[in-house]
Design a protein around this motif. Structure first.
Motif, PDB file in Angstrom:
ATOM      1  N   ARG A 114       0.841  -1.204   0.000  1.00 15.51           N
ATOM      2  CA  ARG A 114       0.000   0.000   0.000  1.00 15.51           C
ATOM      3  C   ARG A 114       0.875   1.253   0.000  1.00 15.51           C
ATOM      4  O   ARG A 114       1.841   1.363   0.777  1.00 15.51           O
ATOM      5  CB  ARG A 114      -0.926   0.000   1.210  1.00 15.51           C
ATOM      6  N   THR A 124      -3.219   4.046  -2.409  1.00 13.72           N
ATOM      7  CA  THR A 124      -3.351   3.157  -3.558  1.00 13.72           C
ATOM      8  C   THR A 124      -2.685   1.836  -3.207  1.00 13.72           C
ATOM      9  O   THR A 124      -1.731   1.801  -2.425  1.00 13.72           O
ATOM     10  CB  THR A 124      -2.690   3.739  -4.821  1.00 13.72           C
ATOM     11  N   ASP A 125      -3.181   0.762  -3.768  1.00 20.15           N
ATOM     12  CA  ASP A 125      -2.540  -0.536  -3.615  1.00 20.15           C
ATOM     13  C   ASP A 125      -1.767  -0.862  -4.877  1.00 20.15           C
ATOM     14  O   ASP A 125      -2.272  -0.696  -5.995  1.00 20.15           O
ATOM     15  CB  ASP A 125      -3.572  -1.628  -3.328  1.00 20.15           C
ATOM     16  N   THR A 165      -4.212   0.620  -7.858  1.00 19.63           N
ATOM     17  CA  THR A 165      -5.655   0.751  -7.737  1.00 19.63           C
ATOM     18  C   THR A 165      -5.965   1.514  -6.454  1.00 19.63           C
ATOM     19  O   THR A 165      -5.290   1.317  -5.435  1.00 19.63           O
ATOM     20  CB  THR A 165      -6.337  -0.636  -7.718  1.00 19.63           C
ATOM     21  N   ALA A 214      -7.372   2.656  -2.889  1.00 18.55           N
ATOM     22  CA  ALA A 214      -7.732   1.883  -1.701  1.00 18.55           C
ATOM     23  C   ALA A 214      -8.499   2.781  -0.733  1.00 18.55           C
ATOM     24  O   ALA A 214      -8.132   3.942  -0.532  1.00 18.55           O
ATOM     25  CB  ALA A 214      -6.481   1.328  -1.028  1.00 18.55           C
ATOM     26  N   GLY A 215      -9.560   2.245  -0.130  1.00 19.47           N
ATOM     27  CA  GLY A 215     -10.324   3.028   0.828  1.00 19.47           C
ATOM     28  C   GLY A 215     -10.965   4.231   0.185  1.00 19.47           C
ATOM     29  O   GLY A 215     -11.430   4.178  -0.953  1.00 19.47           O
ATOM     30  N   ASP A 265      -4.482   3.531   8.287  1.00 13.53           N
ATOM     31  CA  ASP A 265      -5.527   2.674   7.724  1.00 13.53           C
ATOM     32  C   ASP A 265      -6.919   3.119   8.154  1.00 13.53           C
ATOM     33  O   ASP A 265      -7.873   3.062   7.366  1.00 13.53           O
ATOM     34  CB  ASP A 265      -5.304   1.216   8.141  1.00 13.53           C
TER      35      ASP A 265
END
Length: 314
Positions: free
Chosen positions: A94, A119-120, A129, A131-132, A202
């Motif tokens: 991440r 982003t992951d 892609t 993320a969150g 996170d």
């Protein structure tokens, strides 16, 4: 947190600093304002531009990007309106990204500059892609943190970001514990670089408020943070002026609050303006990218815009 930052052997490593040498220089195309970056693997890296809400993926040693990630839909901004992306930090697969959270060069507030997101990384195209969800409350969280009250961040955030005592984030680094360090270009209290520990990244990309831990004031020779990265047992910090005028240097810091960073020798940036630094996986080298933008940059077609890269062997 305290000495949890001080990994075994880090103090000895910093006490016996090796010389750092520039190994290679290269020019990449597709943007001028390289402002944040992260490695994807030993051969690919991703770069953010403080003038556009895009991430561009490059193969090391190849001038043109191999993929472009459009962030505008994810960040909720117009395609031609930038969020002033300034820092990146990798934890596992991440990558966390942060914008300046400061006003624009004319001193105007633009809420699109209040973004923290992730982003992951993927093993192949499209490489990244989202993320969150993007978070826009970081500035308020910093202003309301009790341990930061003495810095009067609300007042700082109302000023042009390059003026003395203003507010401007430029650095982001992972910690061994999966937390983040946020590095400030401004303010620089008493000539020291301000770094703040964020303990719950996170949770933040899930919509919760950011929580902060320790606050560090680092002696970087009167400079502030322009980029930072955890490299092995220590943090590498690109230090530069809070405004436009001044010189740049690389420092190594153990992360121990009781220790100050030490400047690495034999790394002279000359005309480059380093804004992004990241470790090259599987090597003893870091890559430093120069923000080569300016008023002339916007007049050049995007495919002809360029930024310089320096690889430094530690």
């Amino acid at each position: 947190m305290g000495n949890r930052y001080l990994l075994a052997g880090a103090a000895a490593l910093v006490a016996h600093l090796p010389h750092a040498h520039i190994e290679e220089e290269f020019t990449y195309r597709g943007m001028c304002d390289a402002s944040a970056a992260a490695a994807l693997d030993a051969h690919h890296f991703v770069v953010a531009n403080d003038e556009r809400n895009q991430l561009k993926v490059y193969t090391r040693g190849t001038a043109d990007p191999v993929h472009i990630v459009d962030l505008a839909p994810f960040l909720g901004t117009k395609p031609d309106k930038e969020s002033d992306l300034e820092g990146a930090a990798t934890i596992g697969s991440r990558i966390y990204w942060i914008s300046s959270h400061g006003r624009n060069s004319k001193g105007k507030e633009q809420t699109r500059r209040y973004r923290f997101f992730a982003t992951d990384a993927l093993r192949r195209a499209p490489w990244l892609t989202p993320a969150g969800q993007p978070y826009s409350g970081m500035l308020d969280d910093l202003i309301n943190a009790p341990q930061l009250a003495k810095y009067k961040l609300a007042e700082a955030a109302s000023r042009n970001p390059e003026l003395e005592g203003a507010f401007n984030i430029e650095g982001l680094a992972a910690t061994p514990q999966g937390e983040l360090l946020v590095g400030m270009r401004n303010p620089a209290p008493h000539g020291k670089a301000l770094v703040v520990q964020m303990v719950n990244p996170d949770e933040v990309i899930s919509g919760k408020k950011a929580r902060f831990g320790m606050v560090f004031e680092l002696d970087l020779g009167g400079r502030a943070v322009r980029s930072m990265e955890l490299v092995g047992l220590a943090y590498m910090i690109v230090a530069g002026p809070t405004g436009n005028d001044g010189d740049f240097a690389i420092y190594r810091w153990s992360g121990d609050p009781a220790e100050q960073p030490l400047e690495l020798s034999h790394v002279k940036f000359d005309t480059t303006r380093p804004e992004a630094l990241f470790a090259i996986p599987g090597t003893h080298m870091v890559q430093v990218l120069s923000d080569d933008g300016g008023k002339h940059c916007k007049e050049i077609p995007e495919e002809q815009q360029a930024f310089r890269s320096i690889v430094v062997r530690l």
